[in-house]
Scaffold this motif. Sequence first.
Motif, PDB file in Angstrom:
ATOM      1  N   LEU A 250       0.851  -1.188   0.000  1.00 62.00           N
ATOM      2  CA  LEU A 250       0.000   0.000   0.000  1.00 62.00           C
ATOM      3  C   LEU A 250       0.888   1.240   0.000  1.00 62.00           C
ATOM      4  N   ARG A 251       0.592   2.181  -0.881  1.00 60.33           N
ATOM      5  CA  ARG A 251       1.436   3.366  -1.017  1.00 60.33           C
ATOM      6  C   ARG A 251       0.602   4.613  -0.745  1.00 60.33           C
ATOM      7  N   PHE A 252       1.097   5.435   0.176  1.00 57.03           N
ATOM      8  CA  PHE A 252       0.452   6.687   0.544  1.00 57.03           C
ATOM      9  C   PHE A 252       1.433   7.836   0.289  1.00 57.03           C
TER      10      PHE A 252
ATOM     11  N   CYS B 174      -3.244   8.424  -2.081  1.00 55.19           N
ATOM     12  CA  CYS B 174      -2.761   7.052  -2.252  1.00 55.19           C
ATOM     13  C   CYS B 174      -2.913   6.667  -3.715  1.00 55.19           C
TER      14      CYS B 174
ATOM     15  N   LEU C 139      -1.438  11.864   6.017  1.00 54.63           N
ATOM     16  CA  LEU C 139      -1.700  11.058   4.820  1.00 54.63           C
ATOM     17  C   LEU C 139      -2.585  11.860   3.884  1.00 54.63           C
TER      18      LEU C 139
ATOM     19  N   SER D 212      -8.517  13.408  -1.899  1.00 51.38           N
ATOM     20  CA  SER D 212      -7.105  13.717  -1.629  1.00 51.38           C
ATOM     21  C   SER D 212      -6.969  15.102  -1.018  1.00 51.38           C
TER      22      SER D 212
ATOM     23  N   THR E  53      -4.079   0.841  -3.714  1.00 51.07           N
ATOM     24  CA  THR E  53      -4.496   1.063  -2.329  1.00 51.07           C
ATOM     25  C   THR E  53      -5.985   1.382  -2.249  1.00 51.07           C
TER      26      THR E  53
END
Length: 540
Positions: free
Chosen positions: A231-233, A357, A354, A376, A361
């Motif tokens: 998972l990329r944030f 993503c 955060l 976002s 994700t």
Amino acid sequence: VLLYYLEFDAYFLNLVGKEKFHKSQHWGFCNNVRMLVSDEKPGIGGELLSGQKLKPKYSIYPKGMESGIPSWVAFDRQVLSFDAYLEDEVPDKREEDYRIRYYKIYFYPEDDTIQVNEPEMKNSGLPQGPFIRRHRICLPPPDEDQFYTVYHFNINIDIVFYGWTFKIYDCDAFTKNFLRKIGVKLNLPGKCPEDPYMKARKEMLDRLKPLRPYQSFNTLKQFLEHDRQVLRFFCLWDDTVSMFGDRRELVLRYFLTDDTIEIRESMLKNSGRDATLFFLRRGKLPKYGPPGVYQPGQITDQAVLNVYGGFSVNRVYGYLMDRYELGKLDQEFYKDSDLVLGTTINAWGRKVLLCDCDEFTKCYYKNKYGVENFTSIPCKPPPPPKIERKFPPYTGFGSEEDSLRSCIGLRPTPYRRDFRKLAEKDSYGYISYTLRFFARLITHKCADVDRMFVISYFLSDNTMSVFEPTDRNSDSTGGRFLRRDRVKRPGQEVFKSELSEYIQPEELYVGARVNVNGYIFHLLNADEYTLSYMEKNSDK
């Protein structure tokens, strides 16, 4: 005699309009013995005999508006599903007398085939799966010469397949709708009994406690299911409150295989910082950090009670786990459920927000947690105010473009001309790309009133040249009046910071007056190429 004729006429009246007169073969040989083969065959021409009823081979459906479609086309990929159970006797066993076994009965309307499957149950100890393969099944005796059709099925009835009595207690919504359309009156759904043995076994397993005083931590399943899934944030660490601090853009990666977190920094060009590989090395991130300094072995998944050396004869080294986990340090770590857009996490004392993503994700959280909102948050700082760049005025040395290039960079570079335009508008063959006009000089001097000039405008680089033809018995010598160069528009300041504006080809036409370095020319006529070019480009 009259009765004979009446019977004869009735016989021939029945033959009128017939086209088939074949007879069925009722007698044959079986083991070289003559016998009656079948009593179900029709009479002459395929008509039924007196007292004979035709037994349908397949299901007969009510005819609708569209007829003539075969069943294997009309009912392709349509299956009727029934839920049934069977009471299976268990002899010579003290724990149970019978078992309730659950089945799925599938009926295919396209060819009246039936398939019976038993769903697999964990630790049942019985061979489960396909119970009866797909084929047409005969009715029980004395109708074993016929097959099951769709009209033999309903809810809350008993149905026999090869001596096995199945109790149908329910079906799915599609099957109910299908049966109602063909005119079958459905019974009320029945109740499926629970298997007494599986019920008693489940109650027994719920009462049991694990005999071993430790828990097993097997992470192999998690590794195999989520291998290479990350998972990329996109995060933001706002450190502007501290001295010489600024906003730092980070990329957080959460590895689903072992619940570890890695943070890297997105380095911008000319940021003035040294490029580092990791902002936070991969590992489990505690929620309440920094928690302190612990000795190696204090934070573990399992607590060891004691270490023993085994017996003296066969010495086996081992250990026992502490069931009550006395003295174990509990520490909470971040999980995937804690990472939500807009949440601020604690990365060892640094508040990381955060902001966004990637698509993988988003799909992961949508499928697992049902999250739909992925709004976002802008993590980039507002753009700085644009500073207007001012250039010093023209000094008079060289061209204006060359002087401007020395103000743009520390190492001056030459002015680049428009070579594409130069190549496209360069003269070749009979196409000169040069506009020529015949002009007269407008002046108050009597000697210069009758002077004629030829003004040439070169489209390749927007330059002009003026030439005076030689005329006999005149005071003027003729020749070049103005060498080829760009001509500025009148009324402009000489020493200024902006580039000057020059005469364009749209300003030249027959009848126009052009100011060329203080001399005003009246354009009287043009050559044939110039007139043709202006006609083709009249929109410019």
